[in-house]
Design an enzyme around this catalytic site. Structure first.
Site, PDB file in Angstrom:
ATOM      1  N   GLY A  27       0.823  -1.202   0.000  1.00 15.43           N
ATOM      2  CA  GLY A  27       0.000   0.000   0.000  1.00 15.43           C
ATOM      3  C   GLY A  27       0.854   1.247   0.000  1.00 15.43           C
ATOM      4  O   GLY A  27       2.061   1.211  -0.275  1.00 15.43           O
TER       5      GLY A  27
ATOM      6  N   HIS B 125       1.957   3.230   2.430  1.00 14.94           N
ATOM      7  CA  HIS B 125       3.082   3.244   3.373  1.00 14.94           C
ATOM      8  C   HIS B 125       4.224   2.373   2.870  1.00 14.94           C
ATOM      9  O   HIS B 125       5.400   2.695   3.075  1.00 14.94           O
ATOM     10  CB  HIS B 125       2.611   2.765   4.750  1.00 14.94           C
ATOM     11  CG  HIS B 125       3.545   3.098   5.860  1.00 14.94           C
ATOM     12  ND1 HIS B 125       4.390   2.167   6.436  1.00 14.94           N
ATOM     13  CD2 HIS B 125       3.783   4.272   6.526  1.00 14.94           C
ATOM     14  CE1 HIS B 125       5.088   2.742   7.386  1.00 14.94           C
ATOM     15  NE2 HIS B 125       4.751   4.011   7.478  1.00 14.94           N
ATOM     16  N   CYS B 126       3.892   1.294   2.186  1.00 14.80           N
ATOM     17  CA  CYS B 126       4.903   0.343   1.708  1.00 14.80           C
ATOM     18  C   CYS B 126       5.795   0.923   0.618  1.00 14.80           C
ATOM     19  O   CYS B 126       6.927   0.466   0.443  1.00 14.80           O
ATOM     20  CB  CYS B 126       4.231  -0.919   1.168  1.00 14.80           C
ATOM     21  SG  CYS B 126       3.092  -1.711   2.308  1.00 14.80           S
ATOM     22  N   ILE B 127       5.295   1.906  -0.131  1.00 14.37           N
ATOM     23  CA  ILE B 127       6.084   2.426  -1.256  1.00 14.37           C
ATOM     24  C   ILE B 127       6.746   3.765  -0.922  1.00 14.37           C
ATOM     25  O   ILE B 127       7.345   4.391  -1.799  1.00 14.37           O
ATOM     26  CB  ILE B 127       5.243   2.544  -2.542  1.00 14.37           C
ATOM     27  CG1 ILE B 127       4.133   3.594  -2.405  1.00 14.37           C
ATOM     28  CG2 ILE B 127       4.667   1.187  -2.913  1.00 14.37           C
ATOM     29  CD1 ILE B 127       3.381   3.846  -3.715  1.00 14.37           C
TER      30      ILE B 127
END
Length: 335
Positions: A322, A324-326
């Protein structure tokens, strides 16, 4: 004497946010239309964040033309070879200390040596980003990813048992070993162990339990917790265990999962927890779902005074993560 490093809370001021541009592999998909879907999703996040703070995008040289087309002149591009585009996990975890800015370089091994993952290039990105940021490199022997932890900035970190204690990441490590390394690198003194992550995260493209789709800490003593209200979804059954693992004196704020339960791959892990806090704002996942509005209101309350912006994250979640992950925030060092 070694400087005492501290990982600031995400709510503390940033100098910038780092990202990596999708340029190869499953993230781009099988067709040019799939690739454009990924490029559009990453670009929408980058441009949303750029409204609040500078964005620095690492781009594989083969993809620079595409990146410039989608990002325009609003995002700085820096070239380095990439395998994938999950900057939270392949980039450094930034800390601050008496020596200024530090960058923890965890060992990265493709989320526990996943069969589909390639990480020879990505394993070198944390060091490159640290150099560009002018940060002191803090090497760590622990296999870890930025999505596998959340801090409150006041000495507490959230982790999950199935990530840092994963035998495919850190064979032979015990809780006390992990906790000692988190104290050394992040300056924490309390480690909260959640038992696991969301169900979908243990599938083919999952991380085996990253905390940043499960829970986050908007302020010390308060946790935003992903809650699946529908008993037809397997995540409904893990809610009690997650709550029981949190400190008894913490205030738990529920962030209910979207109403959608499945996609073509099975139960979804769509989560509003996976947002990025920026300078004066929050860039949050939306899913074209009836619960989007409730989630954005909850985030606006949790981060009072910040502008909450929703970005459709379905394309990113379909690829395993999502918003936050990128992204990866670089904290501002006090002068």
């Amino acid at each position: 004497m070694t400087a005492q490093w501290r990982m600031p809370a995400e709510t503390e001021p940033h100098d910038c946010t780092w990202m990596a541009w999708p340029s190869a592999g499953y993230t781009l998909g099988d067709t040019e239309a799939d690739a454009d879907d990924a490029r559009r999703a990453w670009a929408e996040v980058a441009l949303a964040v750029a409204r609040f703070e500078p964005v620095r995008m690492v781009v594989d040289p083969v993809a620079k033309r595409h990146a410039r087309k989608w990002l325009g002149s609003d995002v700085e591009l820096l070239e380095a070879p990439l395998d994938d585009a999950w900057m939270r996990d392949i980039g450094p975890t930034f800390v601050v200390g008496p020596g200024g800015l530090g960058a923890v370089d965890w060992v990265f091994n493709g989320w526990g040596q996943q069969g589909w993952a390639r990480w020879e290039r990505d394993a070198r990105i944390a060091r490159r980003v640290a150099e560009w940021a002018g940060a002191t490199l803090i090497p760590s022997p622990m296999v870890n990813e930025g999505g596998g932890l959340h801090v409150d900035g006041a000495g507490t970190v959230l982790v999950t048992e199935t990530v840092q204690l994963d035998p495919a990441r850190n064979p032979g490590w015990r809780r006390e070993d992990v906790e000692a390394e988190l104290r050394r690198t992040l300056g924490v003194h309390a480690v909260v162990w959640l038992p696991r992550g969301l169900t979908r995260d243990y599938g083919e493209y999952g991380t085996r339990g990253h905390v940043d789709i499960v829970a986050t800490v908007p302020s010390p003593g308060t946790v935003l917790l992903h809650v699946q209200r529908d008993p037809r979804h397997p995540d409904h059954a893990i809610d009690d265990a997650l709550r029981a693992a949190l400190p008894a004196d913490w205030r738990i704020v529920d962030l209910p999962a979207p109403e959608r339960l499945e996609d073509e791959e099975g139960p979804v892990d769509h989560s509003y927890v996976n947002h990025l806090v920026c300078n004066g704002g929050v860039v949050a996942c939306t899913f074209g779902d009836p619960r989007d509005a409730e989630a954005l209101e909850t985030l606006a309350s949790a981060y009072a005074g910040r502008e909450v912006t929703g970005v459709d994250a379905r394309v990113i979640f379909a690829r395993g993560g999502g918003i936050h992950c990128i992204t990866q925030q670089q904290p501002r060092v006090a002068s």
